[in-house]
Write an enzyme that holds these catalytic residues in place. Structure first.
Site, PDB file in Angstrom:
ATOM      1  N   HIS A 148       0.806  -1.233   0.000  1.00 43.01           N
ATOM      2  CA  HIS A 148       0.000   0.000   0.000  1.00 43.01           C
ATOM      3  C   HIS A 148       0.831   1.273   0.000  1.00 43.01           C
ATOM      4  O   HIS A 148       0.284   2.355   0.183  1.00 43.01           O
ATOM      5  CB  HIS A 148      -0.918   0.047   1.220  1.00 43.01           C
ATOM      6  N   LYS A 169      -7.717  13.941   4.287  1.00 43.77           N
ATOM      7  CA  LYS A 169      -6.820  12.786   4.284  1.00 43.77           C
ATOM      8  C   LYS A 169      -5.783  13.005   5.382  1.00 43.77           C
ATOM      9  O   LYS A 169      -5.691  14.111   5.922  1.00 43.77           O
ATOM     10  CB  LYS A 169      -6.129  12.645   2.922  1.00 43.77           C
ATOM     11  N   ARG A 170      -5.005  11.962   5.701  1.00 43.45           N
ATOM     12  CA  ARG A 170      -3.952  12.166   6.682  1.00 43.45           C
ATOM     13  C   ARG A 170      -3.043  13.313   6.279  1.00 43.45           C
ATOM     14  O   ARG A 170      -2.856  13.583   5.093  1.00 43.45           O
ATOM     15  CB  ARG A 170      -3.121  10.873   6.847  1.00 43.45           C
ATOM     16  N   LYS A 199       1.437  14.438   0.562  1.00 39.09           N
ATOM     17  CA  LYS A 199       0.068  14.742   0.117  1.00 39.09           C
ATOM     18  C   LYS A 199      -0.114  16.237  -0.152  1.00 39.09           C
ATOM     19  O   LYS A 199      -1.078  16.667  -0.732  1.00 39.09           O
ATOM     20  CB  LYS A 199      -0.951  14.272   1.161  1.00 39.09           C
ATOM     21  N   THR A 224      -8.379   6.929  -1.907  1.00 35.11           N
ATOM     22  CA  THR A 224      -9.746   6.418  -2.006  1.00 35.11           C
ATOM     23  C   THR A 224     -10.751   7.549  -1.770  1.00 35.11           C
ATOM     24  O   THR A 224     -11.886   7.462  -2.221  1.00 35.11           O
ATOM     25  CB  THR A 224     -10.003   5.270  -1.010  1.00 35.11           C
ATOM     26  N   LYS A 277     -14.516   8.527  -3.571  1.00 35.83           N
ATOM     27  CA  LYS A 277     -15.745   8.872  -2.845  1.00 35.83           C
ATOM     28  C   LYS A 277     -16.240  10.240  -3.287  1.00 35.83           C
ATOM     29  O   LYS A 277     -17.447  10.454  -3.493  1.00 35.83           O
ATOM     30  CB  LYS A 277     -15.482   8.891  -1.327  1.00 35.83           C
TER      31      LYS A 277
HETATM   32  C1  26V Z   1       2.058   2.017   7.678  1.00 32.09           C
HETATM   33  C2  26V Z   1       2.731   1.868   8.855  1.00 32.09           C
HETATM   34  C3  26V Z   1       4.200   1.861   8.840  1.00 32.09           C
HETATM   35  C4  26V Z   1       4.797   1.161   9.967  1.00 32.09           C
HETATM   36  C5  26V Z   1       4.113   1.286  11.273  1.00 32.09           C
HETATM   37  C6  26V Z   1       2.660   1.518  11.309  1.00 32.09           C
HETATM   38  C7  26V Z   1       2.005   1.718  10.028  1.00 32.09           C
HETATM   39  C8  26V Z   1       0.613   1.738   9.989  1.00 32.09           C
HETATM   40  C9  26V Z   1      -0.038   1.915   8.813  1.00 32.09           C
HETATM   41  C10 26V Z   1       0.677   2.041   7.649  1.00 32.09           C
HETATM   42  C11 26V Z   1      -0.092   2.145   6.419  1.00 32.09           C
HETATM   43  C12 26V Z   1       0.535   2.955   5.375  1.00 32.09           C
HETATM   44  C13 26V Z   1       0.019   2.573   4.103  1.00 32.09           C
HETATM   45  C14 26V Z   1      -1.270   3.226   3.732  1.00 32.09           C
HETATM   46  O1  26V Z   1      -2.134   3.592   4.499  1.00 32.09           O
HETATM   47  N1  26V Z   1      -1.403   3.346   2.470  1.00 32.09           N
HETATM   48  C15 26V Z   1      -2.573   3.908   1.858  1.00 32.09           C
HETATM   49  O2  26V Z   1      -3.379   2.819   1.433  1.00 32.09           O
HETATM   50  C16 26V Z   1      -4.545   3.254   0.788  1.00 32.09           C
HETATM   51  C17 26V Z   1      -5.353   2.013   0.490  1.00 32.09           C
HETATM   52  O3  26V Z   1      -4.690   1.225  -0.428  1.00 32.09           O
HETATM   53  C18 26V Z   1      -4.194   4.040  -0.451  1.00 32.09           C
HETATM   54  O4  26V Z   1      -5.383   4.488  -1.054  1.00 32.09           O
HETATM   55  C19 26V Z   1      -3.322   5.218  -0.105  1.00 32.09           C
HETATM   56  O5  26V Z   1      -2.896   5.874  -1.277  1.00 32.09           O
HETATM   57  C20 26V Z   1      -2.114   4.753   0.671  1.00 32.09           C
HETATM   58  O6  26V Z   1      -1.365   5.838   1.164  1.00 32.09           O
END
Ligand code: 26V
Length: 812
Positions: A348, A534-535, A540, A642, A646
């Site tokens: 992701h 968004k975050r 971003k 996403t 929406k």
């Molecule tokens: C990453 C990490 C890194 C290590 C520790 C904790 C932690 C927790 C969550 C994440 C998730 C990062 C990846 C993420 O959220 N990606 C997003 O995924 C969406 C669904 O596929 C996508 O639409 C977004 O573009 C993407 O940033």
């Protein structure tokens, strides 16, 4: 399902009385909501049971979606809707002089995720059930969700999110299905009398994993799947060994809090504990359930698909190996064949700082047996790869590297499928991030562009739009989303366009009232509502948005009498608590908001609204009211996005760089129906490669830009400490890592085009309609259908005429 209003009213009164021992008239909103939720859950329970039994009886292949995060949002409305009971419930309550909307607001929104990844998991759960597929969620029941965000003097502060305070009516604690998860201690292998190597453990920390199950209700198809979230407890038989509260802490803390960082990997022991806890409990419970099928273990991949949502659950690979070898006594080769065929992985993010790499020493100490298995997987991988591909590729792709366990490598090596979440993202994985693996295993790579559930994000969030579409094209689109394209036929129909404008205006009025209520800011519903939700992350580029607003403000100040299209800039974003720069951006936006919103020269021409505590429930309020969808990440950085989907489905026009799924939005709706600007991904790669970028040159050569950047540090924006300087420094002195200045001019140009178009309301509405009508390919139902066909090999278990059917799938 069939329930009459009369029956509902009677059952609701009884339910309330049996819970609270007084009459519903005296109930608080929370109590009334609890009673209603439990009643709806009662209605669900028979379908839940029957679905489970049906899967077992027909020996149906099950998907297990392993994710550290789920963001289901409030469930009362969507459950009642999917059951077909929403109207009955609303009517019944109004007979009792209660408002459904008011009770629904009393539900806590479970913030068990950070952002897109967690919300995607929940959209997928909705689609799996709605397609009648046997899909299970597996995750953690965090006692505290993602922090509650407040602004104090414009600064973000984080408060605990105690979402379980008033109980959670949707979950069922399932004490029959607990599992034991072991950490630490010593492990050694001994040969038993049959010649098997059997592991022996001593001094382990034993943690009881207790599952809490939540029904995932399919859309009008009698299917109810299961989301299983695990909670850590002291094993009953070991309770006597714990003498003080402090001694119980190491166990309780495992499922206490969600890590609030979504892009920054930190090698924190507790996080690794959480990951293994969820994985081990999940895999144990899968194998236990598999036994009910009475088929040989070699057929596990025919009955089970395990999906690894980002690398966080990648320990599934060694854990499944452990169980098959140590507990089921299979050979390594047999176990590997099963594991690899069972597991699949989605990446992701391409952000390097988000890729998990655990220190080997930590892994060895916390999970000694798992580490042994990882080492063996790695050794065999190296042995096989070295002679065929040579040193460079082998060492670049190994799991164990420089003292760390590379989790993405573990996930790729242990899975038969690896996918990205939008076309561009998958290309980047193949050509850059996982390039060497693409050389080793080209057949594993595939794209699965993300999707969203229209049920929550259109039918429920935007009932007026839904009604208009129903009126014009009938209701088929709800079960067959591709039918939405029929709506395109109305692009020139004056009546439809006027009604569409009316619907948007009503939604904007509602949001304007809400803004007044929670922020005390008065906004004009006729102004253009420009939304970035968004975050908060530098890639971003909320600060690009900020620079443009500041630019606008300066222009208005320079000539207050000029004819500006009134705009409301709306933000929703949480910053990771440790992400200092992101928090500085929040502060600058908030301070600019104070300046702009109170400047009499500006009036309605410009307003800034930064909502606190952005999450699913707030998104449901904002999205239907948006005119412009800001998708302005630096090209190549946003895996998919996403919220872009929406917002499009709700008729917002997209203002975007060619990044993530924005590219597919452009392909579906046509370039003339959105606003594209900025560097392409290819240009970004080139600019990075030749290291020619000079931010300061842009600052010095573009007077408008200089003016804006100088305003960050000139005292123009009130109440800043050093935040304006911090932004200035990162953009000018530290060479602007995300090319904000490079894209500034074309962004401003695109924004001016937005204004011009807004002046022609008819043309705006036409494009809005085309966006709505072109958004169907982003239905998560299609995305899930493709996962099911290409990766999981599962099929729908409902009759053709029940629920969602996708025979008319749009072409990709
Ligand atoms: C990453 C990490 C890194 C290590 C520790 C904790 C932690 C927790 C969550 C994440 C998730 C990062 C990846 C993420 O959220 N990606 C997003 O995924 C969406 C669904 O596929 C996508 O639409 C977004 O573009 C993407 O940033």
């Amino acid at each position: 399902m069939e329930v009459t209003v009369k029956q509902f009213v009677k059952e609701f009164k009884q339910q309330f009385q049996s819970m609270y021992a007084y009459s519903y008239e005296e109930g608080s909103n929370e109590q009334l909501y609890n009673a209603l939720g439990l009643l709806v859950k009662n209605y669900i329970s028979s379908y839940w049971k029957e679905t489970r039994e049906k899967y077992i009886k027909n020996s149906v292949k099950q998907v297990y979606y392993f994710s550290m995060e789920f963001l289901p949002g409030r469930q009362l409305r969507s459950n009642a809707y999917n059951l077909g009971l929403l109207d009955v419930v609303k009517e019944g309550l109004s007979e009792l002089e209660l408002s459904f909307d008011q009770l629904a607001e009393a539900e806590a929104d479970p913030a068990l995720g950070n952002g897109g990844l967690g919300r995607l998991a929940s959209c997928f759960m909705d689609s799996l059930a709605s397609l009648g597929m046997a899909g299970n969620g597996n995750g953690i029941r965090y006692q505290y969700g993602l922090f509650r965000q407040k602004f104090v003097d414009g600064y973000q502060v984080e408060l605990p999110e105690n979402w379980l305070r008033y109980r959670n009516v949707w979950e069922t604690r399932n004490d029959k299905s607990t599992c034991m998860v072991r950490f630490g201690g010593n492990v050694w292998l001994e040969e038993n009398h049959q010649g098997h190597l059997v592991p022996h453990y001593e001094n382990t920390l034993n943690v009881l994993a207790v599952p809490y199950d939540t029904p995932m209700v399919g859309y009008r198809n009698d299917t109810v799947n299961n989301l299983r979230l695990w909670s850590a407890e002291i094993p009953v038989e070991e309770e006597a060994n714990y003498h003080t509260i402090e001694e119980t802490e190491p166990i309780k803390e495992i499922t206490q809090v969600l890590y609030p960082d979504d892009s920054n990997y930190e090698g924190r022991l507790l996080r690794l504990k959480q990951e293994y806890f969820m994985v081990s409990a999940g895999v144990q419970s899968i194998i236990r359930h598999f036994r009910k099928y009475n088929v040989p273990r070699k057929n596990i991949p025919d009955k089970v698909a395990i999906h690894i949502n980002d690398t966080h659950p990648a320990l599934v690979v060694p854990e499944l190996m452990r169980i098959l070898i140590d507990e089921e006594h299979l050979s390594w080769e047999q176990a590997w064949e099963i594991t690899f065929k069972t597991c699949s992985y989605t990446n992701h993010t391409i952000l390097r700082e988000a890729l998990e790499k655990w220190p080997i020493d930590m892994m060895k100490e916390l999970l000694p047996r798992i580490y042994m298995i990882i080492e063996e997987i790695n050794n065999r991988f190296v042995e096989n790869t070295l002679p065929l591909y040579g040193e460079r590729i082998t060492w670049q792709t190994a799991i164990l590297q420089n003292g760390v366990v590379n989790m993405a490598h573990l996930a790729v090596i242990g899975s038969h499928s690896v996918n990205g979440v939008a076309k561009l993202h998958t290309d980047i994985l193949m050509n850059d991030v996982l390039k060497d693996f693409f050389e080793l295993y080209p057949e594993r790579f595939n794209n699965k562009t993300n999707g969203i559930t229209q049920r929550r994000w259109v039918h429920l969030a935007n009932p007026e739009l839904t009604k208009l579409i129903d009126e014009k094209i009938g209701e088929n689109w709800k079960l067959t989303p591709s039918e939405l394209k029929v709506f395109k036929g109305f692009e020139k129909d004056k009546d439809t366009l006027n009604k569409l404008t009316d619907v948007k205006l009503k939604n904007k009025k509602r949001l304007a009232d809400y803004i007044k209520e929670v922020k005390g800011i008065t906004v004009d519903p006729n102004a253009l509502f420009d939304v970035q939700i968004k975050r908060l992350h530098a890639y971003k580029r909320q600060h690009l948005n900020l620079l443009h607003i500041l630019h606008r403000y300066l222009e208005i100040k320079a000539d207050p009498s000029a004819d500006y299209v009134p705009r409301v800039f709306i933000f929703g974003a949480k910053a990771a608590p440790s992400y200092h720069y992101a928090k500085q951006i929040i502060k600058v936006i908030n301070s600019l908001a104070d300046l702009v919103n109170n400047d009499p020269d500006v009036g309605d021409k410009l307003k800034i609204v930064f909502f606190e505590n952005y999450g699913v429930s707030l998104a449901e309020k904002i999205i239907p009211a948006a005119d412009i969808s800001e998708q302005i990440s630096l090209a190549s950085m946003e895996a998919s996005g996403t919220s872009n989907m929406k917002l499009m489905a709700n008729g917002a026009l997209t203002l975007a760089t060619l990044d993530g799924a924005n590219i597919e939005i452009k392909d579906f709706v046509g370039e003339e129906n959105l606003f594209v600007f900025g560097l392409s991904s290819k240009e970004v790669y080139e600019l990075k490669a030749n290291q020619s970028y000079q931010a300061r040159e842009l600052y010095e050569s573009n007077p408008k830009l200089k003016n804006v950047l100088d305003a960050l540090t000139s005292g123009t924006i009130p109440n800043l400490q050093d935040e304006g300087y911090a932004l200035f420094d990162s953009l000018v002195n530290f060479n602007d890592e995300y090319f904000v200045l490079k894209d500034f001019a074309s962004y401003v140009e695109a924004q001016n085009k937005v204004d011009d178009l807004y002046k022609d309301q008819n043309e705006w509405a036409r494009k809005s309609l085309l966006n709505i009508a072109s958004s169907a390919p982003f239905s998560a139902d299609y995305t899930i259908q493709r996962y099911a066909d290409d990766i999981w090999k599962v099929r729908s278990c409902v009759e053709e005429d029940e629920g969602v059917h996708l025979v008319d799938e749009p072409l990709y």
